[in-house]
Write an enzyme that holds these catalytic residues in place. Structure first.
Site: not given
Ligand code: PEP
Ligand code: MG
Length: 875
Positions: A23, A93, A102, A104, A337, A456, A618, A765, A768, A832, A852
């Site tokens: 703003k 503001r 909405g 702030m 904006r 809103h 897997r 792979s 996470t 993955c 990827y």
């Molecule tokens: C992971 O652990 O990130 C994974 C993809 O395997 P899963 O969720 O099947 O344990």
């Molecule tokens: Mg896993």
């Protein structure tokens, strides 16, 4: 020179958005363009951060700079703050880097007090207007700064209106408003035990502090978490001289978009209210007029407005969302904006702007928020069911999509119902306010009685991509009783209704919904994104239907096929159970032989759908007891089937129980104990690949992935089984087959020893989900129970299972990528875990050099776009 914390509008420009908020930077830019902007100054976002670092006290040099900027503003406007004759009045503001609708708070008419209001009445010759402004100020200041609920003031106002026998605020006379002011001040004193503050300087500093404070209110924290906005950004504060839309019938205020924010259609879209101040339009207290009405009411102002709006759109090269005020026929812009819009509108606007020659394809790619694409994949009503349904009411089509679900009348009830497992919730409110945000997030659809397209409810629902019908005056709501009546029928809490956010239609029935169709703009736009991105996008899928869906959304292969999901199918769970509970290897092998053709069929089905696109399969990952029967009756039946006693089988089931299964006998550990399982799976993969390669001619190169490796020798052992098996299959076949064997990096030790692991693995792979679990030591099944406390106490800003923790987990990913490449320069790297579909995490993966990302089918378009934006952001 000391640090600069405060900037006059004429000292800055649009490039200073991070420092001055959206703003503030745009007010400066518009000032630079010579547009009619009420002048003022911006206290920087850094001052807000400083406030938090300084035990929530505004530092002295910041106070001093605010005072200096105020003195300058007085000079520019020729009015004096706190003056008893011709007082300068201010609006205060918030304005963060990205707009947080909405979240702030705003204070208008600051600077009024008992004396200044008289001077103001004299100066304007309009006592009614002066007292109206004062009562609004008392109300807003009390609410925002002093946290006295707005509703208490509204009640007082309603009582006075009733006493005076008038329907609208505008019907109150100056004397009536004096009464309102007196009552408001009495209410303030009752609540606070002191008189309403009369000193304008302290009003201002209190107001600035309140804006800083509101950066950290619970609603703002929720909004930030939902939208990936870091808490360290802080908000700026804009202090601007007031102009007045409530000076009579030659004044007014409104909001407008240069294109339709719901559909993207090119054309001015907005609404305004005669004789009103800003809040009246957004709060939905009176239903506003369409902007076209301004052409009839004040043609010259309309013409000027249209010309400036066009200028702004060309200047910013994007659809603008503008606030304006007309003070006695003089037009002012209060803000502009890039407007929030639905996903469909975002695509249309991006594509139209390219076709109009205003922006490039790459600029268009940056104009759509990847997360928003979700909306395009939202359900619509099934045409036949809709035909049979009866429209009982019609409101404004505020945010498209279709929703059907059970009615709840408060945000808390809606959120609680959702938390208790209710799948489809529709929130029905008189109007919504920022307090309702969590309930709105929990709802499939939102219906309000009051408020226009910029209310809103409308703005927030559009941002979330939630279906919303607003301003539906046909329904009469009884919030206390939790019912509404419409068309002679009464709807209670828990009854089903359906909403069509694209037409505004409301139905008292549960109408079937269907998946959406994607427009031509989508394909064109996504092709532009695909041109830019370098990261490939795969999907996580373990059945041909999901795989097909994902390919239609643009998936370039499967990054994770979780074979255990195939084991749960009706026709095979009994075989799987017998295999697990077999007394020895020989018996296990007989059951595995029964499973082999089923698995082979699964993989063949997948390879056919993929038509030669790669697939990472897997090997079995979860703890075995997940597959086992737990009820005695089921154990009994299985025992009979297997020819063993109930007691023996029950004892075997119990022996497989683990206290901490997530860290238990799972992943490659299963294959170390039972190599014959890995053998069967490897055989099924290789045989299916050969079968489809032969029958369809696709060039299939199986990727076999060994999960949960923490030590290279685990991998080497399981890999040896896989390689031996696959090589045997190939040797027996009459076609050649290449294949690769790789692993998941999901245990910190695997990341730390990734150089050794890469000796054996041809690809990594990143899993996470598990890597986050094991890096934080948070159980991925249970963390949800306490993470809410973390957000509330600001220990965490976001869920590390949804958005990759780049500092900790990310370091392991980077380390493993570097070490992996050091050993094997051509190693293929992917992700993955759930993070593979999260835009911020995707950008991280791009920077970490992954090849990827792999995500669930419906997130594939999001990932494609996020991957393109990652390239552009990091040039
Ligand atoms: C992971 O652990 O990130 C994974 C993809 O395997 P899963 O969720 O099947 O344990
Ligand atoms: Mg896993």
């Amino acid at each position: 020179m000391s640090k600069k914390w405060v900037y006059l509008f004429n000292e800055a420009d649009a490039s200073m958005k991070n420092l001055l908020g959206g703003k503030g930077a745009n007010l400066a830019e518009m000032t630079k363009l010579g547009l009619p902007i009420p002048q003022g100054f911006t206290v920087s976002t850094e001052a807000c951060v400083n406030y938090y670092d300084n035990d929530k006290v505004i530092a002295e040099d910041i106070v001093k700079q605010i005072e200096d900027a105020l003195a300058e503003t007085e000079k520019i406007t020729g009015k004096k703050f706190g003056d008893t004759e011709k007082p300068l009045l201010l609006s205060v503001r918030s304005g963060a880097r990205v707009s947080m609708p909405g979240m702030m708070d705003t204070i208008l008419n600051l600077g009024l007090n008992d004396v200044a209001v008289e001077g103001f009445a004299n100066a304007t010759g309009n006592p009614r207007f002066a007292y109206d402004s004062y009562r609004r100020f008392i109300q807003m200041f009390s609410d925002v700064v002093m946290e006295i609920p707005k509703s208490k003031f509204e009640r007082v106002l309603d009582e006075i209106k009733e006493k005076k026998g008038v329907e609208f605020d505008t019907d109150l006379t100056a004397d009536d408003l004096k009464d309102v002011v007196a009552e408001f001040k009495a209410l303030y004193k009752e609540e606070k035990g002191e008189d309403f503050p009369q000193e304008p300087q302290s009003q201002l500093m209190e107001a600035v502090t309140a804006v800083f404070r509101s950066w950290d209110n619970p609603r703002a924290i929720v909004y930030r978490r939902m939208n990936d906005i870091p808490g360290r950004w802080g908000t700026a504060v804009n202090v601007q001289s007031m102009v007045f839309g409530n000076m009579g019938d030659t004044s007014g205020t409104g909001v407008a978009f240069t294109r339709n924010p719901a559909t993207g259609e090119n054309g001015m879209y907005g609404e305004y209210l005669i004789n009103a101040q800003g809040e009246d339009v957004v709060a939905g207290i009176r239903t506003p007029q369409p902007i076209s009405k301004l052409e009839e009411d004040m043609p010259e102002v309309y013409e000027q407005f249209m010309s400036i709006a066009g200028q702004l759109e060309n200047h910013y090269r994007d659809m603008q969302d503008m606030e304006f005020t007309i003070e006695d026929k003089k037009l002012y812009f209060l803000q502009t904006r890039n407007g929030k819009r639905t996903a469909a509108a975002a695509l249309k606007i991006a594509v139209d702007l390219v076709e109009e020659g205003l922006i490039t394809e790459e600029e268009a790619v940056m104009k759509v928020d990847p997360k928003q694409l979700d909306q395009l994949l939202h359900p619509n009503f099934d045409v036949a069911s809709l035909k049979a349904a009866k429209v009982v009411a019609k409101g404004l089509p505020a945010s498209p999509g279709a929703a059907a679900g059970k009615v709840f009348f408060t945000a808390e009830d809606a959120a609680a119902a959702k938390a208790n497992g209710e799948k489809r919730v529709v929130l029905v409110r008189l109007e919504t306010s920022p307090e309702d945000i969590e309930g709105m997030y929990a709802s499939e659809g939102i219906l309000t009685v009051r408020g226009g397209m910029t209310s809103h409810a409308a703005v927030v629902a559009r941002g979330m991509g939630t279906c919303c019908v607003c301003g539906c005056g046909d329904i009469k709501i009884d919030e206390e009783a939790k019912t509404f009546t419409v068309d002679g029928q009464t709807v209670k809490e828990g009854d089903y209704i359906s909403l069509d956010g694209s037409t505004g239609n409301v139905y008292i029935e549960d109408i079937n919904t269907v998946e959406p169709e994607i427009s031509g703009d989508f394909a064109k736009f996504m092709a532009w994104a695909d041109k830019v991105r370098t990261l490939k996008v795969r999907t996580n899928a373990d059945n041909p239907r999901d795989a097909k869906n994902a390919v239609e959304f643009g998936a370039e292969g499967i990054g994770l096929c979780r074979t255990e999901h195939m084991f749960f199918e009706e026709d095979r769970i009994a075989k799987v159970r017998k295999m697990i509970l077999a007394k020895d290897e020989a018996e296990r092998r007989t059951y595995l032989d029964e499973l082999l053709p089923l698995q082979r069929g699964d993989f063949a089905g997948m390879y056919e759908v993929l038509e030669g696109k790669p697939m990472t399969v897997r090997l079995l990952d979860p703890p075995l007891h997940e597959f086992l029967p737990h009820e005695d009756a089921d154990i009994e039946a299985l025992a009979k089937d297997m020819g063993v006693t109930f007691e023996d089988l029950k004892a075997k089931v119990e022996s497989l129980h683990e206290f901490n299964p997530m860290l238990g006998h799972r992943g490659c550990r299963l294959a170390v104990t039972y190599p014959e399982i890995a053998e069967m799976q490897a055989r099924a993969i290789a045989e299916a690949a050969i079968e489809v390669k032969k029958s369809k001619g696709y060039d299939i190169v199986p990727e076999i992935m060994i999960p949960l490796v923490g030590e290279v020798k685990e991998l080497a052992y399981v890999k040896s089984i896989v390689v031996k098996t696959v090589d045997e299959v190939i040797a027996a076949a009459d076609v050649a087959l290449d294949y690769t064997v790789g692993t998941m990096i999901e245990i910190p030790r695997a990341a730390l020893t990734a150089d050794q692991i890469a000796e054996e693995a041809e690809f990594f792979s990143f899993g996470t989900n598990d890597l986050t679990q094991m890096t934080f030591g948070f159980s991925r099944d249970d963390a949800g129970n306490f993470l809410d406390d973390y957000y509330e106490k600001q220990v965490f800003e976001s869920d590390p299972f949804a958005k990759l923790d780049q500092t900790g987990v990310g370091q392991l990913v980077e380390m493993a990528a570097t070490k992996g490449k050091a050993t094997r320069p051509d190693i293929k790297l992917g992700i993955c875990g759930e993070h593979g579909g999260d835009p911020a995490s995707i950008e991280f993966c791009y920077k970490a050099g992954l090849n990827y990302v792999s995500c669930s089918p419906f997130r594939v378009p999001i990932a494609r776009l996020a991957a393109a934006q990652a390239v552009i952001n990091n040039r």
